[in-house]
Write a protein that holds these residues in place. Sequence first.
Motif, short mmCIF file in Angstrom:
data_model
loop_
_atom_site.label_atom_id
_atom_site.label_comp_id
_atom_site.label_asym_id
_atom_site.label_seq_id
_atom_site.Cartn_x
_atom_site.Cartn_y
_atom_site.Cartn_z
N TYR A 1 0.24 4.89 -1.63
CA TYR A 1 0.22 6.26 -0.92
C TYR A 1 1.13 7.04 -1.39
O TYR A 1 1.09 8.37 -1.80
CB TYR A 1 0.41 6.13 0.37
N ASN A 2 2.52 6.89 -2.05
CA ASN A 2 3.29 7.78 -2.55
C ASN A 2 2.96 7.99 -3.90
O ASN A 2 3.04 9.20 -4.31
CB ASN A 2 4.68 6.55 -2.82
N PHE A 3 2.26 7.09 -4.68
CA PHE A 3 1.91 7.49 -5.95
C PHE A 3 0.72 8.50 -5.70
O PHE A 3 0.68 9.58 -6.53
CB PHE A 3 1.32 6.21 -6.72
N LEU A 4 -0.25 8.51 -4.84
CA LEU A 4 -1.10 9.55 -4.64
C LEU A 4 -0.90 10.82 -4.51
O LEU A 4 -1.07 11.90 -4.87
CB LEU A 4 -2.20 8.96 -3.43
N TYR A 5 0.31 10.85 -3.61
CA TYR A 5 0.86 12.18 -3.19
C TYR A 5 1.61 12.84 -4.63
O TYR A 5 1.22 13.89 -4.90
CB TYR A 5 2.22 11.77 -2.13
N ARG A 6 2.09 11.88 -5.63
CA ARG A 6 2.78 12.63 -6.69
C ARG A 6 1.62 12.92 -7.66
O ARG A 6 1.76 14.05 -8.50
CB ARG A 6 3.52 11.41 -7.26
N VAL A 7 0.43 12.10 -7.80
CA VAL A 7 -0.58 12.39 -8.77
C VAL A 7 -1.06 13.77 -8.38
O VAL A 7 -1.38 14.77 -9.18
CB VAL A 7 -1.37 11.57 -9.19
N ARG A 8 -1.34 14.13 -6.98
CA ARG A 8 -2.23 15.26 -6.63
C ARG A 8 -1.11 16.26 -6.57
O ARG A 8 -1.54 17.55 -6.89
CB ARG A 8 -2.63 15.14 -5.08
N GLU A 9 0.05 16.22 -6.27
CA GLU A 9 1.25 17.29 -6.74
C GLU A 9 1.30 17.76 -8.08
O GLU A 9 1.50 18.91 -8.52
CB GLU A 9 2.43 16.76 -6.30
N GLN A 10 0.89 17.05 -8.97
CA GLN A 10 0.64 17.25 -10.40
C GLN A 10 -0.78 17.76 -10.87
O GLN A 10 -0.70 18.05 -12.03
CB GLN A 10 1.00 16.15 -11.33
N GLY A 11 -1.69 17.89 -9.77
CA GLY A 11 -2.83 18.49 -10.22
C GLY A 11 -3.75 17.46 -10.55
O GLY A 11 -4.84 18.08 -11.17
N ASN B 1 0.91 -1.27 0.01
CA ASN B 1 0.12 0.05 -0.04
C ASN B 1 0.86 1.10 0.03
O ASN B 1 0.36 2.37 -0.55
CB ASN B 1 -0.88 0.20 1.14
N ASN B 2 2.13 1.22 0.42
CA ASN B 2 2.92 2.50 0.34
C ASN B 2 3.21 2.92 -0.88
O ASN B 2 3.25 4.07 -1.05
CB ASN B 2 4.24 2.08 1.52
N ILE B 3 3.30 2.05 -1.86
CA ILE B 3 3.58 2.42 -3.22
C ILE B 3 2.14 3.22 -3.62
O ILE B 3 2.47 4.25 -4.21
CB ILE B 3 3.89 1.28 -4.08
N ILE C 1 -7.04 -3.97 1.70
CA ILE C 1 -8.38 -3.24 1.61
C ILE C 1 -8.68 -2.30 2.83
O ILE C 1 -8.95 -1.27 2.96
CB ILE C 1 -9.44 -3.91 1.01
N ILE C 2 -8.46 -3.19 3.96
CA ILE C 2 -8.79 -2.31 5.24
C ILE C 2 -7.91 -1.44 5.42
O ILE C 2 -8.17 -0.23 5.92
CB ILE C 2 -8.79 -3.48 6.42
N ASP C 3 -6.36 -1.50 5.39
CA ASP C 3 -5.45 -0.46 5.51
C ASP C 3 -5.63 0.75 4.51
O ASP C 3 -5.68 1.82 5.18
CB ASP C 3 -4.13 -1.01 5.29
#
Length: 286
Positions: A183-193, A179-181, A252-254
Amino acid sequence: MKIRDILAEGRPTLSFEVFPPKTQDKYESVEKAAFAIAALKPDFMSVTYGAGGGTSQYTVQIAADIKERYGVPSLAHLTCVSSTREKVHQVLEELKEKGIENILALRGDIPADGKVEKDYQYASQLINEIKQAGDFCIGAACYPEGHVESVNKTEDILHLKEKVEAGCDFVTTQMFFDNNILYNFLYRVREQGIMVPVVAGIMPVTSKSQIKRIGLMSGTELPVRFRALLDRFGDDPAAMKQAGIAYATEQIIDLIANGVNAIHVYTMNKPDVAAKLRENLSEIIR
Ligand code: FAD
């Protein structure tokens, strides 16, 4: 019902993917599995598209039946790289006729012999065309570990942004086991708008052979904890199945505990696996 409206509710959702048969003689058994999964009343169901487009009628038919018989919103996948523009528009017309409102727009894999049609190179072109062809809700694929052909993750995310700008309403991830992969991806996509909903794709691994195929296809990272399960239970099918479902349940729970509410399960057409997950999550995804 459009999937973007379901996702906009913001509550935890559980959806299931099925794949169509490759040949007519398998249609009945695949249909039976798809119906058994639809009977579990997921928030929506997706039906994949055979790489070359030669089985497109099965995708359309199964997606239509799931919606009509079970009232489950359906998402029909559609790939473009091996299709002509004429073929794509023929499928779009069929989807409209059957009242299917949601399409997952994909490029599709490049066939081993490298032979593709000339009309499309990337999914973003398909998204553009679908947008103009009717009132569809459009999804696209994304890759938390980067697409296998991409130069690096940054480039891949910039191309993902092109898909969103072309008009896609949500994106669904390739499977991942750490899941950390995500969370990292989400941070990067949101950073790109990129602000559209990201649906997390989860694959319950229920056999050793399944993971071999996945590894070869996508190069997905397998965490140590996951490899330990394979090592210990890989040769005991019943134990492997139980451990694989438990691993997916925990994942999924995490995700939900950390605010990733949209969960899409790659069921591999196994109603018992889908049912077990539904049961395991009954109080978490109501
Ligand atoms: P694209 O978004 O077009 O990207 C493909 C590659 O090109 C990436 O490396 C990207 O970085 C790069 N790229 C994009 N735009 C540009 C540009 N302008 N210039 C240079 N490079 C660019 N396959 C099927 O056959 N049937 C299915 O039903 C199916 N369902 C899927 C569902 C999900 C959720 C996922 C994650 C994948 C699915 N696939 C399916 C597999 C998918 O078709 C492959 O992964 C395919 O190789 C890429 O498709 P895409 O739509 O992501 O391509």
